[in-house]
Design a protein around this motif. Structure first.
Motif, PDB file in Angstrom:
ATOM      1  N   GLY A  16       0.820  -1.211   0.000  1.00 54.42           N
ATOM      2  CA  GLY A  16       0.000   0.000   0.000  1.00 54.42           C
ATOM      3  C   GLY A  16       0.848   1.253   0.000  1.00 54.42           C
ATOM      4  N   ALA A  17       1.937   1.240   0.773  1.00 57.78           N
ATOM      5  CA  ALA A  17       2.826   2.406   0.818  1.00 57.78           C
ATOM      6  C   ALA A  17       3.475   2.660  -0.534  1.00 57.78           C
ATOM      7  CB  ALA A  17       3.897   2.196   1.886  1.00 57.78           C
ATOM      8  N   PHE A  20       0.305   4.271  -2.600  1.00 60.62           N
ATOM      9  CA  PHE A  20      -0.400   5.491  -2.205  1.00 60.62           C
ATOM     10  C   PHE A  20       0.536   6.657  -1.878  1.00 60.62           C
ATOM     11  CE2 PHE A  20      -3.546   2.129  -1.208  1.00 60.62           C
ATOM     12  CZ  PHE A  20      -4.542   2.557  -2.077  1.00 60.62           C
ATOM     13  N   TRP A  24       0.211   9.992  -3.722  1.00 62.98           N
ATOM     14  CA  TRP A  24      -0.079  11.071  -2.768  1.00 62.98           C
ATOM     15  C   TRP A  24      -1.588  11.312  -2.618  1.00 62.98           C
ATOM     16  CZ3 TRP A  24       3.016  11.942   0.814  1.00 62.98           C
ATOM     17  CH2 TRP A  24       2.918  13.084   1.629  1.00 62.98           C
ATOM     18  N   THR A  25      -2.329  10.222  -2.651  1.00 59.56           N
ATOM     19  CA  THR A  25      -3.771  10.284  -2.439  1.00 59.56           C
ATOM     20  C   THR A  25      -4.297   8.880  -2.181  1.00 59.56           C
ATOM     21  OG1 THR A  25      -5.904  10.923  -3.390  1.00 59.56           O
ATOM     22  CG2 THR A  25      -4.274  10.042  -4.909  1.00 59.56           C
ATOM     23  N   PHE A  26      -5.389   8.833  -1.418  1.00 58.54           N
ATOM     24  CA  PHE A  26      -6.102   7.569  -1.264  1.00 58.54           C
ATOM     25  C   PHE A  26      -7.237   7.453  -2.280  1.00 58.54           C
ATOM     26  CE2 PHE A  26      -4.339   7.861   3.148  1.00 58.54           C
ATOM     27  CZ  PHE A  26      -3.630   6.671   3.112  1.00 58.54           C
ATOM     28  N   ASP A  27      -7.469   8.549  -3.011  1.00 59.75           N
ATOM     29  CA  ASP A  27      -8.501   8.550  -4.044  1.00 59.75           C
ATOM     30  C   ASP A  27      -7.903   7.967  -5.326  1.00 59.75           C
ATOM     31  OD1 ASP A  27     -10.800   8.957  -5.474  1.00 59.75           O
ATOM     32  OD2 ASP A  27     -10.436  11.105  -5.804  1.00 59.75           O
ATOM     33  N   TYR A  28      -7.638   6.694  -5.282  1.00 58.27           N
ATOM     34  CA  TYR A  28      -6.920   5.976  -6.356  1.00 58.27           C
ATOM     35  C   TYR A  28      -7.571   4.605  -6.453  1.00 58.27           C
ATOM     36  CZ  TYR A  28      -2.614   4.269  -8.756  1.00 58.27           C
ATOM     37  OH  TYR A  28      -1.695   3.739  -9.637  1.00 58.27           O
ATOM     38  N   TRP A  29      -8.758   4.585  -7.080  1.00 61.59           N
ATOM     39  CA  TRP A  29      -9.545   3.349  -7.070  1.00 61.59           C
ATOM     40  C   TRP A  29      -8.802   2.205  -7.742  1.00 61.59           C
ATOM     41  CZ3 TRP A  29     -10.856   0.730 -11.448  1.00 61.59           C
ATOM     42  CH2 TRP A  29     -10.858   1.431 -12.663  1.00 61.59           C
ATOM     43  N   TRP A  32      -6.724   0.507  -5.118  1.00 59.44           N
ATOM     44  CA  TRP A  32      -7.539  -0.260  -4.175  1.00 59.44           C
ATOM     45  C   TRP A  32      -7.986  -1.582  -4.784  1.00 59.44           C
ATOM     46  CZ3 TRP A  32      -7.255   0.712   0.680  1.00 59.44           C
ATOM     47  CH2 TRP A  32      -7.092   2.008   1.161  1.00 59.44           C
ATOM     48  N   ARG A  94      -0.543   9.724 -10.835  1.00 55.17           N
ATOM     49  CA  ARG A  94      -0.600  11.039 -10.163  1.00 55.17           C
ATOM     50  C   ARG A  94      -0.439  12.195 -11.145  1.00 55.17           C
ATOM     51  NH1 ARG A  94       3.611  12.795  -5.321  1.00 55.17           N
ATOM     52  NH2 ARG A  94       2.951  14.989  -5.097  1.00 55.17           N
TER      53      ARG A  94
END
Length: 219
Positions: A16-17, A20, A24-29, A32, A94
């Motif tokens: 995950g690191a 993400f 530089w965002t968790f809004d990365y479907w 996920w 990104r």
């Protein structure tokens, strides 16, 4: 079991690191979905093999523990390229270096899942398929099933999964890492076959009957 669970959780956190942080965002479907596909497509086959053939799982865990210098170099290249591919693909997402249609990440996820699932079939067909290059007592040449198509099907199916990773992560440019991956696999295969030809009875005849090493009709 506790150690295996801890290692799995640690691996997921690190993976995950790698995705993400550069994004530089968790809004990365796409990341996920990739994480979910990767965890399921590695966890389910591992659980199946752990139940059906525990020694096969132990052999797979030996990845990277090589005694031959060429193998150590090849493994170092592979172990460097894979995380670099993930990080670069996240940066690509990104900054939008190579826009990808929305359906492509799903195709990439399908390739990852297929490649991981096929590793189980390879191990079922050859329970001596280990994570490192070795010849064990009682090992025999397998020439049927996927081994009748290419001499190293484990690497072939791994290549399918690796090719799907940058696509799953919304990147075309991540595919450039396939070049050093394929070169490292080719070097690894050639050195492996030198050893197998010397130490595994019948392997020389198998090489004559099964022409292709990695990709049917190509090499």
């Amino acid at each position: 079991m506790i150690k295996d669970v801890a290692n799995t959780v640690f691996a997921i956190v690190v993976l995950g690191a790698l995705l993400f942080l550069p994004a530089w965002t968790f809004d990365y479907w796409q990341a996920w979905v990739f994480l979910a596909v990767f965890v399921l497509s590695t966890g389910i086959p591992s659980a199946y093999l752990a139940r059906k053939d525990p020694p096969a799982i132990e052999r797979r865990k030996q990845a990277g523990r090589e005694s031959r210098p060429v193998q150590r170099i090849a493994v170092a290249v592979l172990f460097s390229c894979l995380p670099a591919m993930l990080v670069f693909s996240a940066f690509d997402h990104r900054f939008g270096w190579s826009p990808v249609p929305a359906v492509v990440p799903l195709i990439g996820d399908a390739l990852v899942a297929a490649g991981m699932a096929l590793t189980v079939l390879v191990v079922v067909q050859n329970r001596f398929a280990a994570g490192n290059i070795t010849v064990e007592s009682g090992q025999r040449v397998v020439s049927t099933g996927m081994y009748g198509v290419v001499r190293h099907p484990m690497y072939s199916v791994a290549l399918i999964a690796v090719a799907g990773m940058p696509l799953a992560l919304d990147s075309w440019w991540g595919l450039v890492f396939l070049v050093p991956v394929v070169i490292a696999l080719a070097v690894r295969i050639r050195d492996e076959e030198v050893m197998l030809e010397q130490e595994l009875d019948g392997y020389r005849d198998y090489m004559r009957s099964t022409r292709f090493r990695l990709i049917p009709g190509v090499w």
